[in-house]
Design an enzyme around this catalytic site. Structure first.
Site, PDB file in Angstrom:
ATOM      1  N   ASP A  11       0.073   5.091   0.961  1.00 32.39           N
ATOM      2  CA  ASP A  11      -0.041   6.136   1.973  1.00 32.39           C
ATOM      3  C   ASP A  11       0.095   5.572   3.384  1.00 32.39           C
ATOM      4  OD1 ASP A  11      -0.536   7.625  -0.253  1.00 32.39           O
ATOM      5  OD2 ASP A  11      -2.677   7.909   0.145  1.00 32.39           O
ATOM      6  N   ASP A  52       0.879  -1.168   0.000  1.00 32.27           N
ATOM      7  CA  ASP A  52       0.000   0.000   0.000  1.00 32.27           C
ATOM      8  C   ASP A  52       0.920   1.222   0.000  1.00 32.27           C
ATOM      9  OD1 ASP A  52      -2.371   1.596   0.357  1.00 32.27           O
ATOM     10  OD2 ASP A  52      -1.844   1.756   2.481  1.00 32.27           O
TER      11      ASP A  52
END
Length: 281
Positions: free
Chosen positions: A24, A22
């Site tokens: 952020d 992922d």
């Protein structure tokens, strides 16, 4: 290398494997798209009020992120908001400000993991709910091999139509990973995944080596219950100031799915409203 965050990265030559990250709060310390809000304002894509609200949204995001309902409201709002935005203009704004805005907020620990996975012969794939206009350049900066991201329909005039073609969120991230495993020959039991959010549980569950990174409360509970490793990334650093291999020209990112992220810079409008309603209630 003796680092806590690098434990469990073993070398498997065959069959092929990948590490899915992922973006952020997992690879970078902030929201990738919210970080560009000032640049989008200067480019005339959003107004001053939106800039102020995205600053608030960045605070909310860092404090606890967004749950499923907030993400759904965000998706609907952004698909309407970005209608008419010129895609080429968005790409140019991101390209001009990428190194100034993103390079300083990349976690040293994440960059080290990316390098270690490459050294072990694994592909590195960024899997983000944001989209190509933001995620692809960041993937290239990091030397990622592939990018999976939300994509939005672009009209013949080169502008967003406001329609979402593919939303890389929740279960769809896991579906994309399985599709990549089929096309690239990845053995998911030997693959790794990293995320900070409970909304990525389907992605984490799809691999043999899931890791919670700076997890929100819901993901932390799940990670503890399932005995998944919990990693603490807290050292943002410019790539030029760390490993030479990562400050060199990046490996080209091969796009598996693409396109909206620029619009998400105004996600603060959605989060701001939802937080205010929750406070009033």
């Amino acid at each position: 290398m003796g680092c806590t965050y690098a434990q469990g990265v073993e070398n498997h030559s065959l069959p092929r494997a990948a590490a899915f990250f992922d973006l952020d709060k997992t690879v970078i310390a902030k929201s990738s798209t919210l970080t560009f809000s000032k640049s989008f304002y200067q480019g005339g894509l959003i107004n001053r009020r939106a800039v102020l609200r995205t600053a608030y949204a960045q605070f909310v995001f860092l404090a606890g992120g967004a749950d499923h309902d907030q993400m759904e409201r965000m998706r609907k709002y952004l698909s309407a908001l970005c209608r008419g935005w010129n895609v080429q203009q968005v790409k140019e704004i991101v390209a001009e400000t990428l190194h100034d805005l993103i390079d300083p907020i990349i976690y040293d620990e994440a960059a080290t993991l990316i390098e270690q996975h490459h050294t072990a012969g694994r592909d590195v794939v960024i899997v983000s709910t944001s989209g190509a206009e933001v995620v692809e350049p960041i993937g290239e900066l990091l030397g990622a091999d592939r990018v999976v991201a939300t994509r939005m329909v672009v009209g013949d005039d080169g502008c967003f139509t406001g329609e979402v073609e593919y939303y890389a969120y929740g279960p769809t991230k896991a579906e994309a990973i399985r599709e990549l495993a089929g096309s690239e020959g990845y053995d998911l039991a030997r693959c790794y995944a990293y995320s900070d959010s409970a909304t990525d549980l389907p992605m984490l569950e799809s691999v043999g080596h899931p890791h919670a990174v700076n997890p929100d409360r819901a993901l932390r509970r799940e990670a503890v219950a399932r005995e998944w490793p919990i990693l603490d990334f807290h050292r943002p650093v410019r790539l030029k100031q760390r490993l030479p291999a990562l400050s060199a020209p990046p490996r080209p990112a091969l796009v598996a799915a693409a396109a909206i992220g620029a619009a998400a810079a105004t996600a603060g409008l959605v989060w701001y409203t939802s937080r205010r309603r929750a406070t009033v209630a």
